[in-house]
Design an enzyme around this catalytic site. Structure first.
Site, PDB file in Angstrom:
ATOM      1  N   ASN A 214       0.852  -1.193   0.000  1.00  0.00           N
ATOM      2  CA  ASN A 214       0.000   0.000   0.000  1.00  0.00           C
ATOM      3  C   ASN A 214       0.886   1.240   0.000  1.00  0.00           C
ATOM      4  O   ASN A 214       2.113   1.138   0.038  1.00  0.00           O
ATOM      5  CB  ASN A 214      -0.976  -0.024   1.185  1.00  0.00           C
ATOM      6  CG  ASN A 214      -0.250  -0.042   2.506  1.00  0.00           C
ATOM      7  OD1 ASN A 214       0.462   0.896   2.838  1.00  0.00           O
ATOM      8  ND2 ASN A 214      -0.410  -1.124   3.260  1.00  0.00           N
ATOM      9  N   ASP A 310      -5.605  -8.968  13.153  1.00  0.00           N
ATOM     10  CA  ASP A 310      -5.696  -7.538  13.488  1.00  0.00           C
ATOM     11  C   ASP A 310      -4.835  -7.329  14.732  1.00  0.00           C
ATOM     12  O   ASP A 310      -5.220  -7.659  15.853  1.00  0.00           O
ATOM     13  CB  ASP A 310      -7.149  -7.144  13.741  1.00  0.00           C
ATOM     14  CG  ASP A 310      -7.301  -5.631  13.840  1.00  0.00           C
ATOM     15  OD1 ASP A 310      -6.410  -4.978  14.434  1.00  0.00           O
ATOM     16  OD2 ASP A 310      -8.299  -5.108  13.329  1.00  0.00           O
TER      17      ASP A 310
HETATM   18  O1  C5P Z   1      -9.026  -1.505  10.542  1.00  0.00           O
HETATM   19  P1  C5P Z   1      -8.043  -0.514  10.082  1.00  0.00           P
HETATM   20  O2  C5P Z   1      -6.963  -1.105   9.213  1.00  0.00           O
HETATM   21  O3  C5P Z   1      -8.617   0.713   9.451  1.00  0.00           O
HETATM   22  O4  C5P Z   1      -7.373  -0.006  11.439  1.00  0.00           O
HETATM   23  C1  C5P Z   1      -6.255   0.776  11.451  1.00  0.00           C
HETATM   24  C2  C5P Z   1      -5.516   0.584  12.743  1.00  0.00           C
HETATM   25  O5  C5P Z   1      -5.405  -0.796  13.054  1.00  0.00           O
HETATM   26  C3  C5P Z   1      -4.101   1.086  12.659  1.00  0.00           C
HETATM   27  O6  C5P Z   1      -3.718   1.494  13.942  1.00  0.00           O
HETATM   28  C4  C5P Z   1      -3.346  -0.152  12.216  1.00  0.00           C
HETATM   29  O7  C5P Z   1      -1.977  -0.075  12.579  1.00  0.00           O
HETATM   30  C5  C5P Z   1      -4.064  -1.240  12.978  1.00  0.00           C
HETATM   31  N1  C5P Z   1      -4.103  -2.548  12.291  1.00  0.00           N
HETATM   32  C6  C5P Z   1      -3.414  -3.617  12.813  1.00  0.00           C
HETATM   33  N2  C5P Z   1      -3.501  -4.848  12.236  1.00  0.00           N
HETATM   34  C7  C5P Z   1      -4.245  -5.031  11.126  1.00  0.00           C
HETATM   35  C8  C5P Z   1      -4.951  -3.942  10.577  1.00  0.00           C
HETATM   36  C9  C5P Z   1      -4.857  -2.717  11.172  1.00  0.00           C
HETATM   37  O8  C5P Z   1      -2.709  -3.440  13.812  1.00  0.00           O
HETATM   38  N3  C5P Z   1      -4.299  -6.223  10.557  1.00  0.00           N
END
Ligand code: C5P
Length: 404
Positions: A214, A310
């Site tokens: 990304n 996550d």
């Molecule tokens: O759900 P989303 O990707 O929008 O959330 C963003 C937050 O979650 C950021 O702090 C990102 O570092 C964290 N994140 C994570 N692991 C993932 C996806 C997102 O720690 N697989």
């Protein structure tokens, strides 16, 4: 901003490290300082007067006998108008001149004429650094009250290894800030705190040569790690393959994929604070091949995806051993506050730093950020500012939260 209102006279000597002084000008300005640049004759061989003056936003001083600049400001006045004189890079020759009190060009004349304190960032070949003459000059300069930052050990442009690399721009900024606030050295608000920061994108392999990524540059995460370090925190910086280099003085754990990042985060626990600024891929390629995929007559490859762990959610909801403060980031393209508020609850973190990354904002990959800090208390919109400043402000808030 650690250097608000400070005026720095920056003498750029003739060494390959002169290119780093362009970055130094930027970093000093980010901290609120103004910079008057002086370029030696040899320095001009490495960076152009135009680049230096464009970055500094003012004319670069080059010649002792430049009548125009003499009419505007004599060298005595120039040397005394600053709050600090910084020599970066300081060559062996320039330091020898300083030690001897020679004044045969603008830089050496300024250094002899000044009654302002001087900070020197040496840069030279390792043999030149280790030479008895250089070491003798350094002793003398220290005795004269000259301050030093660096040099660092590492690979040199000439192919040798050892001490002689100029300190990195942010280390020089830290040394300058320490000069102005000596009482704060080693007493940052976060001294003794262990803080984890994730940063950058992740690369999810398709096969050994291809990956899905990304647009995250890692700029905000790096700035945060630097600001936390400047307040004395022990920072574990877990970074995907980012464009921006990690700051000096933090423990760097370089990873590629989300699975590697998760393992590195688990290994770094326990921490006092977890800051999750990485743009972790939501999915990885479940069907990743350990051989390079070939073009075939049988049609196009079909990629199957699996959900990545996550990391933020897992740490936020881990129960025993959960860091006392967990900060997530949310990059949104619409309904920023609503989406990020829901995300905070869904993930279970304490704060979400939300920003609008629609292409029109220029935030992704840019130098500035406009964030909304979302906590249990509600949403607080911060004005648009440099990513470094967002980092410094967030660091302050973290320090306050830990003290409360
Ligand atoms: O759900 P989303 O990707 O929008 O959330 C963003 C937050 O979650 C950021 O702090 C990102 O570092 C964290 N994140 C994570 N692991 C993932 C996806 C997102 O720690 N697989």
């Amino acid at each position: 901003m650690a250097l608000a209102g400070k005026h720095i006279l920056l003498i750029i000597g003739g060494g390959i490290a002169a290119y780093k002084s362009l970055e130094l000008i930027r970093r000093l300005q980010d901290q609120g300082a103004s910079v008057s640049p002086v370029l030696t004759r040899a320095g001009e061989e490495f960076v152009t007067p135009l680049s230096v003056s464009a970055l500094a936003g003012r004319a670069v001083h080059r010649d002792l006998f430049d009548l125009t600049s003499e009419a505007e400001m004599g060298h005595i006045q120039l040397s005394r108008s600053a709050d600090l004189v910084v020599v970066a890079p300081a060559t062996a020759d320039l330091m020898a001149k300083m030690a001897q009190g020679l004044a045969n060009d603008l830089a050496s004349t300024l250094l002899l004429a000044t009654d302002t304190r001087v900070l020197v960032a040496p840069a030279m070949n390792v043999r030149m650094w280790e030479h008895a003459a250089t070491q003798r000059n350094i002793e003398r300069l220290r005795g004269d009250g000259i301050e030093f930052v660096g040099p660092n050990e590492g690979n040199m442009a000439c192919g040798e290894f050892g001490p002689g690399r100029m300190a990195e721009p942010d280390e020089i900024v830290v040394a300058i800030a320490a000069h102005f606030n000596p009482e704060r050295v080693g007493k940052g608000a976060l001294t003794g705190r262990r803080i984890l920061v994730t940063s950058g994108p992740t690369h999810e392999p398709i096969d050994p040569v291809r990956y899905i990524a990304n647009r995250s540059s890692g700029a905000q995460g790096s700035a945060l790690a630097r600001a936390l370090r400047d307040q004395g925190a022990d920072v574990v910086f877990i970074t995907g393959p980012a464009e921006v280099r990690p700051p000096e003085g933090v423990e760097v754990v370089a990873v590629e994929s989300a699975l590697e990042m998760e393992a590195a985060v688990q290994a770094a626990l326990p921490v006092d604070v977890g800051v999750f600024a990485a743009a972790v891929a939501d999915w990885r390629v479940a069907s990743a091949s350990d051989r390079k995929l070939k073009k075939s007559k049988d049609g196009l490859p079909v990629l199957e995806f699996a959900e990545n762990p996550d990391i933020l959610k897992a740490v936020s909801q881990m129960g025993a051993g959960r860091p006392p403060l967990v900060v997530g980031f949310a990059a949104e393209t619409n309904d920023v506050v609503e989406n990020a508020t829901a995300k905070r609850l869904r993930k279970g973190c304490d704060w979400i730093v939300a920003n609008d990354v629609s292409p029109a904002t220029g935030i992704m990959g840019g130098r500035e950020n406009a964030v909304v800090l979302i906590s249990e208390q509600g949403a607080e919109a911060w004005p648009r500012m440099g990513k470094d400043e967002v980092a410094v402000r967030l660091t302050q808030r973290i320090a306050e939260a830990l003290e409360a």
